[in-house]
Design a protein around this motif. Structure first.
Motif, PDB file in Angstrom:
ATOM      1  N   ALA A  74       0.828  -1.213   0.000  1.00 12.86           N
ATOM      2  CA  ALA A  74       0.000   0.000   0.000  1.00 12.86           C
ATOM      3  C   ALA A  74       0.855   1.254   0.000  1.00 12.86           C
ATOM      4  CB  ALA A  74      -0.925  -0.006   1.217  1.00 12.86           C
ATOM      5  N   ALA A  75       1.915   1.241   0.798  1.00 12.05           N
ATOM      6  CA  ALA A  75       2.788   2.416   0.847  1.00 12.05           C
ATOM      7  C   ALA A  75       3.495   2.607  -0.491  1.00 12.05           C
ATOM      8  CB  ALA A  75       3.802   2.277   1.983  1.00 12.05           C
ATOM      9  N   ARG A  76       3.957   1.514  -1.094  1.00 12.90           N
ATOM     10  CA  ARG A  76       4.660   1.637  -2.372  1.00 12.90           C
ATOM     11  C   ARG A  76       3.715   2.027  -3.506  1.00 12.90           C
ATOM     12  NH1 ARG A  76       9.125  -3.078  -2.883  1.00 12.90           N
ATOM     13  NH2 ARG A  76       9.188  -2.232  -4.969  1.00 12.90           N
ATOM     14  N   ALA A  77       2.449   1.608  -3.410  1.00 15.89           N
ATOM     15  CA  ALA A  77       1.472   1.979  -4.438  1.00 15.89           C
ATOM     16  C   ALA A  77       1.271   3.488  -4.478  1.00 15.89           C
ATOM     17  CB  ALA A  77       0.148   1.278  -4.177  1.00 15.89           C
ATOM     18  N   ALA A  78       1.514   4.144  -3.343  1.00 15.93           N
ATOM     19  CA  ALA A  78       1.371   5.597  -3.280  1.00 15.93           C
ATOM     20  C   ALA A  78       2.326   6.302  -4.233  1.00 15.93           C
ATOM     21  CB  ALA A  78       1.618   6.077  -1.848  1.00 15.93           C
ATOM     22  N   LEU A  79       3.390   5.633  -4.622  1.00 19.57           N
ATOM     23  CA  LEU A  79       4.381   6.250  -5.507  1.00 19.57           C
ATOM     24  C   LEU A  79       3.841   6.477  -6.916  1.00 19.57           C
ATOM     25  CD1 LEU A  79       7.559   4.286  -4.351  1.00 19.57           C
ATOM     26  CD2 LEU A  79       6.841   6.597  -3.676  1.00 19.57           C
ATOM     27  N   ALA A  84       6.223  14.165  -7.992  1.00 18.04           N
ATOM     28  CA  ALA A  84       7.143  13.696  -6.953  1.00 18.04           C
ATOM     29  C   ALA A  84       6.640  14.107  -5.575  1.00 18.04           C
ATOM     30  CB  ALA A  84       8.540  14.261  -7.208  1.00 18.04           C
ATOM     31  N   TYR A  85       6.152  15.335  -5.464  1.00 20.97           N
ATOM     32  CA  TYR A  85       5.677  15.833  -4.167  1.00 20.97           C
ATOM     33  C   TYR A  85       4.514  14.983  -3.660  1.00 20.97           C
ATOM     34  CZ  TYR A  85       4.074  19.024  -0.523  1.00 20.97           C
ATOM     35  OH  TYR A  85       3.702  19.562   0.692  1.00 20.97           O
ATOM     36  N   THR A  86       3.512  14.787  -4.518  1.00 18.45           N
ATOM     37  CA  THR A  86       2.341  14.029  -4.071  1.00 18.45           C
ATOM     38  C   THR A  86       2.688  12.559  -3.843  1.00 18.45           C
ATOM     39  OG1 THR A  86       1.596  13.732  -6.373  1.00 18.45           O
ATOM     40  CG2 THR A  86       0.662  15.584  -5.131  1.00 18.45           C
ATOM     41  N   ALA A  87       3.639  12.024  -4.617  1.00 16.05           N
ATOM     42  CA  ALA A  87       4.046  10.629  -4.426  1.00 16.05           C
ATOM     43  C   ALA A  87       4.731  10.437  -3.073  1.00 16.05           C
ATOM     44  CB  ALA A  87       4.973  10.185  -5.555  1.00 16.05           C
ATOM     45  N   ILE A  88       5.643  11.332  -2.733  1.00 15.43           N
ATOM     46  CA  ILE A  88       6.352  11.218  -1.454  1.00 15.43           C
ATOM     47  C   ILE A  88       5.397  11.443  -0.288  1.00 15.43           C
ATOM     48  CG2 ILE A  88       8.157  12.219   0.003  1.00 15.43           C
ATOM     49  CD1 ILE A  88       9.072  10.405  -2.403  1.00 15.43           C
ATOM     50  N   GLU A  89       4.520  12.445  -0.426  1.00 18.22           N
ATOM     51  CA  GLU A  89       3.563  12.691   0.648  1.00 18.22           C
ATOM     52  C   GLU A  89       2.634  11.489   0.834  1.00 18.22           C
ATOM     53  OE1 GLU A  89       0.408  15.982   2.330  1.00 18.22           O
ATOM     54  OE2 GLU A  89       0.861  15.999   0.179  1.00 18.22           O
ATOM     55  N   ALA A  90       2.137  10.943  -0.268  1.00 17.85           N
ATOM     56  CA  ALA A  90       1.242   9.787  -0.180  1.00 17.85           C
ATOM     57  C   ALA A  90       1.962   8.584   0.422  1.00 17.85           C
ATOM     58  CB  ALA A  90       0.687   9.453  -1.560  1.00 17.85           C
ATOM     59  N   PHE A  91       3.230   8.392   0.052  1.00 18.14           N
ATOM     60  CA  PHE A  91       4.020   7.290   0.617  1.00 18.14           C
ATOM     61  C   PHE A  91       4.146   7.448   2.129  1.00 18.14           C
ATOM     62  CE2 PHE A  91       8.133   5.830   2.185  1.00 18.14           C
ATOM     63  CZ  PHE A  91       8.054   4.465   1.893  1.00 18.14           C
ATOM     64  N   LEU A  92       4.522   8.640   2.579  1.00 13.59           N
ATOM     65  CA  LEU A  92       4.713   8.866   4.009  1.00 13.59           C
ATOM     66  C   LEU A  92       3.402   8.765   4.783  1.00 13.59           C
ATOM     67  CD1 LEU A  92       7.346  11.756   3.913  1.00 13.59           C
ATOM     68  CD2 LEU A  92       7.736   9.368   4.593  1.00 13.59           C
ATOM     69  N   ARG A  93       2.306   9.225   4.187  1.00 13.58           N
ATOM     70  CA  ARG A  93       1.012   9.137   4.878  1.00 13.58           C
ATOM     71  C   ARG A  93       0.513   7.689   4.913  1.00 13.58           C
ATOM     72  NH1 ARG A  93      -0.141  13.904   6.698  1.00 13.58           N
ATOM     73  NH2 ARG A  93       0.365  15.784   5.492  1.00 13.58           N
ATOM     74  N   ALA A  94       0.682   6.957   3.821  1.00 12.25           N
ATOM     75  CA  ALA A  94       0.290   5.545   3.828  1.00 12.25           C
ATOM     76  C   ALA A  94       1.131   4.767   4.829  1.00 12.25           C
ATOM     77  CB  ALA A  94       0.438   4.950   2.424  1.00 12.25           C
ATOM     78  N   SER A  95       2.404   5.132   4.904  1.00 16.75           N
ATOM     79  CA  SER A  95       3.288   4.501   5.881  1.00 16.75           C
ATOM     80  C   SER A  95       2.819   4.797   7.302  1.00 16.75           C
ATOM     81  CB  SER A  95       4.719   5.011   5.673  1.00 16.75           C
ATOM     82  OG  SER A  95       5.555   4.601   6.717  1.00 16.75           O
ATOM     83  N   MET A 193       7.417  17.200   4.734  1.00 12.22           N
ATOM     84  CA  MET A 193       7.204  17.650   3.366  1.00 12.22           C
ATOM     85  C   MET A 193       7.784  19.028   3.124  1.00 12.22           C
ATOM     86  SD  MET A 193       6.110  15.038   1.942  1.00 12.22           S
ATOM     87  CE  MET A 193       6.045  15.825   0.337  1.00 12.22           C
ATOM     88  N   ARG A 194       7.812  19.853   4.159  1.00 11.83           N
ATOM     89  CA  ARG A 194       8.458  21.169   3.997  1.00 11.83           C
ATOM     90  C   ARG A 194       9.975  21.012   3.863  1.00 11.83           C
ATOM     91  NH1 ARG A 194       4.411  22.565   7.844  1.00 11.83           N
ATOM     92  NH2 ARG A 194       5.857  22.534   9.596  1.00 11.83           N
ATOM     93  N   ALA A 195      10.519  19.965   4.503  1.00 16.68           N
ATOM     94  CA  ALA A 195      11.969  19.727   4.409  1.00 16.68           C
ATOM     95  C   ALA A 195      12.344  19.030   3.113  1.00 16.68           C
ATOM     96  CB  ALA A 195      12.417  18.881   5.610  1.00 16.68           C
ATOM     97  N   VAL A 196      11.517  18.061   2.714  1.00 14.67           N
ATOM     98  CA  VAL A 196      11.828  17.278   1.508  1.00 14.67           C
ATOM     99  C   VAL A 196      11.601  18.083   0.253  1.00 14.67           C
ATOM    100  CG1 VAL A 196      11.129  15.257   0.144  1.00 14.67           C
ATOM    101  CG2 VAL A 196      11.313  15.070   2.620  1.00 14.67           C
TER     102      VAL A 196
END
Length: 198
Positions: A74-79, A84-95, A193-196
């Motif tokens: 599920a976390a990897r599907a977020a990618l 890139a921004y929404t993919a990383i945010e979705a990954f971290l939130r799913a995680s 997300m502000r840092a990344v």
């Protein structure tokens, strides 16, 4: 003496048994998970465990593969998100959701399962590291694609950025295991997300 049990096929749900074994490894780590605790949780006896899975290490490998398939997917599907921004945010939130879902121990099996193992169980740490590396490689691949599409600044080090995202995710797994709740982890995503991606 009855021989009616001889040659009888096993009658347990292997996926459910692997999920229960994963939970024991998750709570106690590989070395802390006794065969007695494993067989009690799995609802099978030692002969069935050995006949089906071969050894404790093979059981761990199968349980971790099952965990990886169900929890990490599920976390990897977020990618697959479009930027890139929404993919990383979705990954971290799913995680964050996965680390605190409530239907398994808090945290992450790949972190808690065997980071510290004795030399004779070094293979367990290698299995877990390979799982984490596969996720990091998926993040790096997504970020590299974003860079080639012009979605990231020119010259961005996608490998270093992927490593940073994984370090964030793994650090939050440690906090979840120590009691941090979902809201706290999601608040950390806001900061991350502000840092990344400032």
């Amino acid at each position: 003496m009855s021989t009616s049990n001889v040659g009888r096929p096993r009658t347990f749900d292997e996926e459910a048994v692997l999920d229960r074994a994963a939970s024991v490894f998750w709570r106690h780590g590989y070395e802390g998970a006794s065969l007695s605790a494993l067989t009690a949780a799995m609802g099978i006896n030692r002969p069935s465990l050995y006949a089906t899975f071969g050894s404790k290490e093979e059981l761990f490998q199968r349980a971790f593969a099952r965990y990886h398939e169900t929890q990490v997917t599920a976390a990897r599907a977020a990618l697959a998100q479009p930027t890139a921004y929404t993919a990383i945010e979705a990954f971290l939130r799913a995680s964050a959701d996965g680390l605190t879902t409530g239907d398994h121990p808090p945290g992450c099996l790949s972190i808690q399962g065997g980071l510290a193992c004795s030399p004779q169980n070094a293979r367990v740490s290698e299995i877990l590291a390979a799982g984490r590396a596969a996720t990091e490689a998926a993040i790096e691949e997504r970020l590299f694609r974003a860079a080639t599409e012009g979605d990231l600044p020119a010259g961005v080090d996608t490998r270093a950025l992927a490593r940073f995202v994984m370090a964030l995710s793994e650090g939050r797994a440690v906090h979840a295991a120590a009691g941090a709740n979902r809201e706290e982890l999601h608040a950390s995503v806001d900061v991350a997300m502000r840092a990344v991606m400032p």
